[in-house]
Design a protein around this motif. Structure first.
Motif, PDB file in Angstrom:
ATOM      1  N   GLN A 161       0.856  -1.190   0.000  1.00 30.14           N
ATOM      2  CA  GLN A 161       0.000   0.000   0.000  1.00 30.14           C
ATOM      3  C   GLN A 161       0.892   1.241   0.000  1.00 30.14           C
ATOM      4  O   GLN A 161       1.980   1.221   0.556  1.00 30.14           O
ATOM      5  N   LYS A 162       0.396   2.316  -0.613  1.00 36.82           N
ATOM      6  CA  LYS A 162       1.167   3.573  -0.583  1.00 36.82           C
ATOM      7  C   LYS A 162       0.622   4.439   0.538  1.00 36.82           C
ATOM      8  O   LYS A 162      -0.565   4.736   0.576  1.00 36.82           O
ATOM      9  N   VAL A 163       1.499   4.799   1.462  1.00 35.87           N
ATOM     10  CA  VAL A 163       1.023   5.465   2.680  1.00 35.87           C
ATOM     11  C   VAL A 163       1.684   6.831   2.888  1.00 35.87           C
ATOM     12  O   VAL A 163       2.894   6.978   2.715  1.00 35.87           O
ATOM     13  N   LEU A 164       0.860   7.784   3.278  1.00 38.03           N
ATOM     14  CA  LEU A 164       1.344   9.117   3.653  1.00 38.03           C
ATOM     15  C   LEU A 164       0.957   9.340   5.106  1.00 38.03           C
ATOM     16  O   LEU A 164      -0.205   9.182   5.468  1.00 38.03           O
ATOM     17  N   ILE A 165       1.944   9.666   5.936  1.00 36.77           N
ATOM     18  CA  ILE A 165       1.625  10.009   7.336  1.00 36.77           C
ATOM     19  C   ILE A 165       1.523  11.520   7.433  1.00 36.77           C
ATOM     20  O   ILE A 165       2.392  12.245   6.937  1.00 36.77           O
ATOM     21  N   LEU A 166       0.466  11.971   8.070  1.00 37.54           N
ATOM     22  CA  LEU A 166       0.355  13.390   8.373  1.00 37.54           C
ATOM     23  C   LEU A 166       0.544  13.514   9.878  1.00 37.54           C
ATOM     24  O   LEU A 166      -0.256  12.991  10.656  1.00 37.54           O
ATOM     25  N   ASP A 167       1.634  14.151  10.258  1.00 38.44           N
ATOM     26  CA  ASP A 167       1.925  14.287  11.682  1.00 38.44           C
ATOM     27  C   ASP A 167       1.240  15.541  12.200  1.00 38.44           C
ATOM     28  O   ASP A 167       1.715  16.653  12.016  1.00 38.44           O
ATOM     29  N   GLY A 168       0.101  15.329  12.852  1.00 39.06           N
ATOM     30  CA  GLY A 168      -0.652  16.476  13.348  1.00 39.06           C
ATOM     31  C   GLY A 168      -0.435  16.682  14.832  1.00 39.06           C
ATOM     32  O   GLY A 168      -1.167  17.406  15.485  1.00 39.06           O
ATOM     33  N   ASP A 169       0.555  16.041  15.364  1.00 40.32           N
ATOM     34  CA  ASP A 169       0.739  15.972  16.805  1.00 40.32           C
ATOM     35  C   ASP A 169       1.773  16.973  17.287  1.00 40.32           C
ATOM     36  O   ASP A 169       2.727  17.297  16.599  1.00 40.32           O
ATOM     37  N   LEU A 170       1.562  17.421  18.510  1.00 43.31           N
ATOM     38  CA  LEU A 170       2.553  18.316  19.130  1.00 43.31           C
ATOM     39  C   LEU A 170       3.291  17.631  20.276  1.00 43.31           C
ATOM     40  O   LEU A 170       3.970  18.267  21.042  1.00 43.31           O
ATOM     41  N   GLY A 171       3.087  16.314  20.381  1.00 38.36           N
ATOM     42  CA  GLY A 171       3.692  15.558  21.487  1.00 38.36           C
ATOM     43  C   GLY A 171       5.223  15.593  21.426  1.00 38.36           C
ATOM     44  O   GLY A 171       5.824  16.114  20.486  1.00 38.36           O
ATOM     45  N   LEU A 172       5.832  15.007  22.423  1.00 36.93           N
ATOM     46  CA  LEU A 172       7.294  15.069  22.502  1.00 36.93           C
ATOM     47  C   LEU A 172       7.955  14.230  21.416  1.00 36.93           C
ATOM     48  O   LEU A 172       8.876  14.673  20.750  1.00 36.93           O
ATOM     49  N   ALA A 173       7.454  12.976  21.255  1.00 40.17           N
ATOM     50  CA  ALA A 173       8.058  12.103  20.242  1.00 40.17           C
ATOM     51  C   ALA A 173       7.248  12.184  18.956  1.00 40.17           C
ATOM     52  O   ALA A 173       6.282  11.478  18.770  1.00 40.17           O
ATOM     53  N   ASN A 174       7.636  13.081  18.084  1.00 39.46           N
ATOM     54  CA  ASN A 174       6.913  13.208  16.822  1.00 39.46           C
ATOM     55  C   ASN A 174       7.308  12.090  15.868  1.00 39.46           C
ATOM     56  O   ASN A 174       8.312  11.409  16.067  1.00 39.46           O
ATOM     57  N   VAL A 175       6.478  11.920  14.844  1.00 39.75           N
ATOM     58  CA  VAL A 175       6.689  10.824  13.898  1.00 39.75           C
ATOM     59  C   VAL A 175       8.095  10.862  13.302  1.00 39.75           C
ATOM     60  O   VAL A 175       8.787   9.849  13.245  1.00 39.75           O
ATOM     61  N   ASP A 176       8.532  12.050  12.898  1.00 43.65           N
ATOM     62  CA  ASP A 176       9.852  12.146  12.269  1.00 43.65           C
ATOM     63  C   ASP A 176      10.956  11.745  13.247  1.00 43.65           C
ATOM     64  O   ASP A 176      11.915  11.076  12.894  1.00 43.65           O
ATOM     65  N   VAL A 177      10.777  12.127  14.515  1.00 49.87           N
ATOM     66  CA  VAL A 177      11.782  11.797  15.524  1.00 49.87           C
ATOM     67  C   VAL A 177      11.808  10.284  15.759  1.00 49.87           C
ATOM     68  O   VAL A 177      12.870   9.664  15.802  1.00 49.87           O
ATOM     69  N   VAL A 178      10.604   9.686  15.870  1.00 49.61           N
ATOM     70  CA  VAL A 178      10.516   8.240  16.097  1.00 49.61           C
ATOM     71  C   VAL A 178      11.195   7.481  14.955  1.00 49.61           C
ATOM     72  O   VAL A 178      11.831   6.449  15.163  1.00 49.61           O
ATOM     73  N   LEU A 179      11.074   7.995  13.753  1.00 53.96           N
ATOM     74  CA  LEU A 179      11.681   7.319  12.602  1.00 53.96           C
ATOM     75  C   LEU A 179      13.128   7.757  12.349  1.00 53.96           C
ATOM     76  O   LEU A 179      13.760   7.302  11.408  1.00 53.96           O
ATOM     77  N   GLY A 180      13.625   8.656  13.195  1.00 56.48           N
ATOM     78  CA  GLY A 180      15.008   9.096  13.039  1.00 56.48           C
ATOM     79  C   GLY A 180      15.221   9.971  11.815  1.00 56.48           C
ATOM     80  O   GLY A 180      16.293   9.994  11.221  1.00 56.48           O
ATOM     81  N   LEU A 181      14.186  10.710  11.431  1.00 54.03           N
ATOM     82  CA  LEU A 181      14.304  11.571  10.250  1.00 54.03           C
ATOM     83  C   LEU A 181      14.440  13.027  10.705  1.00 54.03           C
ATOM     84  O   LEU A 181      13.876  13.427  11.712  1.00 54.03           O
ATOM     85  N   ALA A 182      15.197  13.783   9.946  1.00 46.81           N
ATOM     86  CA  ALA A 182      15.366  15.189  10.306  1.00 46.81           C
ATOM     87  C   ALA A 182      14.492  16.038   9.398  1.00 46.81           C
ATOM     88  O   ALA A 182      14.628  15.996   8.178  1.00 46.81           O
TER      89      ALA A 182
END
Ligand SMILES: Nc1ncnc2c1ncn2[C@@H]1O[C@H](COP(=O)(O)OP(=O)(O)OP(=O)(O)O)[C@@H](O)[C@H]1O
Ligand SMILES: [Mg+2]
Length: 299
Positions: free
Chosen positions: A55-76
């Motif tokens: 499946q082709k997936v797009l994540i939209l990170d709408g969160d302001l929490g401490l561990a954001n999606v990009d951080v969890v995935l180690g992306l800058a």
């Protein structure tokens, strides 16, 4: 925005439909009443698992929490949607490439704060993001905890809302409160429920059954227990190493559980289609009634 694409008549701005807008098959929001129950981990792991299933997936990170999606995935993430608005970069420049070809729109200072944009900025945002002409089978939104109006609004735009809870009473009460307020404010009567960090399969089943029963009896809401994910000490290890557990699902029980839930989603989800333009236009429509009262503008 190209001024030639924008025609303003009185208080109404008509958007140009010249640009080709990509389509999203299904929008899934990951929600919770209480924070810290595993929304971001669920978002990332379901997305990776779905992507691995072709499946082709797009994540939209709408969160302001401490561990954001990009951080969890180690992306800058160097840029945010605000840089797109300031015409520093294009929408393509802010999209991050995750594992297995997964794409991520990082939150920057939080998608929900987009509701505070001025009217013209909203129009500009819809125009620029609508230029995204790629098609996705799924968009998964990490919506952030709680029942603030922007969070509820973001959830109301999803085809499927997965409410995440842990077995703790505080978390289950807040999950119920979230379902209640979504039903009251947005007339949504069907939800999926994921019980995370369970100590046994039985505990997950029992917690899910109770919430579904109470939601049915007191709210008339349908709650489908989509599955449970065990507490797994390996998850923290992979989070620290900034890797999605699904990449290691052969070794982690939590990763396997998220994989099973992703399979269930694929098997039970019909093929809808929303254009990127419609999605973003609805997103920034949030204060529409207030603004209409204020200055009679519409979007
Ligand atoms: N199944 C699990 N087993 C063990 N630990 C987990 C599991 N799921 C999540 N966690 C841990 O719980 C913590 C919170 O997870 P996560 O950041 O995904 O929650 P969240 O709901 O997104 O939080 P927030 O509301 O702050 O955004 C993290 O440290 C994560 O590693
Ligand atoms: Mg989070």
């Amino acid at each position: 925005m190209d001024k030639a694409e924008q025609k303003q008549t009185g208080n109404t701005i008509f958007l140009s439909h010249a640009a080709k807008s990509g389509r999203i098959g299904n929008v899934i929001s990951i929600a919770s009443g209480k924070g810290g129950v595993g929304k971001t981990l669920t978002t990332v792991n379901l997305a990776v698992a779905l992507q691995r299933m072709g499946q082709k997936v797009l994540i939209l990170d709408g969160d302001l929490g401490l561990a954001n999606v990009d951080v969890v995935l180690g992306l800058a993430s160097r840029y945010t949607i605000y840089d797109v608005l300031n015409e520093k970069v294009t929408i393509r420049d802010i999209i991050l490439d995750g594992p297995m070809g997964l794409k991520i729109i990082p939150s920057g200072s939080g998608i929900t704060s987009l509701v505070n944009l001025s009217y013209l900025q909203r129009v500009q945002l819809v125009e620029t993001i609508s230029k995204l002409d790629e098609n996705f089978d799924f968009m998964i939104i990490d919506t952030g905890a709680g029942i603030s109006a922007p969070v509820l609004h973001l959830n109301s735009m999803a085809d499927k809302i997965i409410v995440v809870t842990t077995p703790e009473p505080h978390a289950t009460l807040d999950a119920y409160a979230f379902i209640k307020v979504m039903q009251e404010e947005h007339k949504i009567g069907a939800f999926d429920l994921l019980v995370n960090m369970t100590r046994s399969q039985e505990e997950g089943t029992e917690v899910g059954r109770k919430i579904a029963e109470v939601a049915d009896r007191y709210l008339g809401a349908r709650v489908n227990v989509i599955g449970s994910v065990p507490h797994d000490s390996q998850v923290r290890k992979y989070t620290m190493a900034r890797q999605a557990a699904s990449e290691h699902s052969t070794f982690t029980v939590a990763g396997q559980a998220w994989n099973n839930i992703a399979r269930e989603i694929v098997e039970t989800t019909g093929s809808g289609a929303t254009s990127q333009r419609d999605f973003w236009q609805n997103l920034v429509r949030f204060k529409k009634s207030a603004r209409v009262n204020e200055n009679s503008q519409t979007l």
